[in-house]
Design a protein around this motif. Sequence first.
Motif, short mmCIF file in Angstrom:
data_model
loop_
_atom_site.label_atom_id
_atom_site.label_comp_id
_atom_site.label_asym_id
_atom_site.label_seq_id
_atom_site.Cartn_x
_atom_site.Cartn_y
_atom_site.Cartn_z
N UNK A 254 0.84 -1.21 0.00
CA UNK A 254 0.00 0.00 0.00
C UNK A 254 0.87 1.26 0.00
N UNK A 255 1.97 1.23 0.77
CA UNK A 255 2.89 2.37 0.79
C UNK A 255 3.47 2.59 -0.61
N UNK A 256 3.91 1.51 -1.23
CA UNK A 256 4.48 1.63 -2.57
C UNK A 256 3.45 2.12 -3.58
N UNK A 257 2.21 1.67 -3.44
CA UNK A 257 1.16 2.13 -4.35
C UNK A 257 0.92 3.63 -4.21
N UNK A 258 0.93 4.13 -2.96
CA UNK A 258 0.74 5.57 -2.74
C UNK A 258 1.91 6.37 -3.33
N UNK A 259 3.12 5.84 -3.14
CA UNK A 259 4.31 6.51 -3.68
C UNK A 259 4.22 6.55 -5.21
N UNK A 260 3.89 5.43 -5.81
CA UNK A 260 3.80 5.38 -7.28
C UNK A 260 2.71 6.31 -7.81
N UNK A 261 1.60 6.42 -7.07
CA UNK A 261 0.52 7.33 -7.49
C UNK A 261 1.03 8.78 -7.49
N UNK A 262 1.73 9.17 -6.42
CA UNK A 262 2.25 10.54 -6.35
C UNK A 262 3.31 10.78 -7.43
N UNK A 263 4.17 9.78 -7.65
CA UNK A 263 5.20 9.92 -8.69
C UNK A 263 4.56 10.11 -10.07
#
Length: 182
Positions: free
Chosen positions: A137-146
């Motif tokens: 979930x953390x990685x998904x949020x990071x990828x969304x912001x990127x």
Amino acid sequence: MQEYAGVEFGQVAMCRGDSDFEVFHDMNYLEAIPLDDGEGSAVAVTSLYSRYIPLFRYMPGDNICGPKPLAHGHVASFKSIQGRVHDSVSLPGGQVLHSMAIFHCIHQESSVLNIQMILRDEGPQLRLAVTDGYTTDCEDRIRHRLTQVAPELQGIPIEVVGDIQTTRAGKRRWIQDERTKG
């Protein structure tokens, strides 16, 4: 009034108004190394002041314009500070981003302890030092912001590591250039 200084080597130069930066020659030996593109010079600072580690030649990554060197190479003054121009990242698709735009997409995740961007020939990669709380979930949020910053970053490789690579001096460099081309 402006000053040029660094934590490792102290105060280097100062200017008032539109005048050139005057180097404190009794405290530092400042060198200007011309850049390949002809736009400015990289800075090398050797502290001569005993409060800092004397006779270490620091390459802080800063660039200056209009250096006025003396015959032996010491820069007595310079026109302006360009700053850390290497902090911009060129993506394979041609878009240029400031590295802090990427940092801001990640730092708000409490499970991420440290961030390092690796520049490789095939494109940038991220290394994240994380806690046990780091999840997909953390990685998904990071990828969304990127992706909001640059759609091309959606597929950026992310490597989860125990710690970030350090320099010989034990510092953790935010951008690690591992490119072999150019």
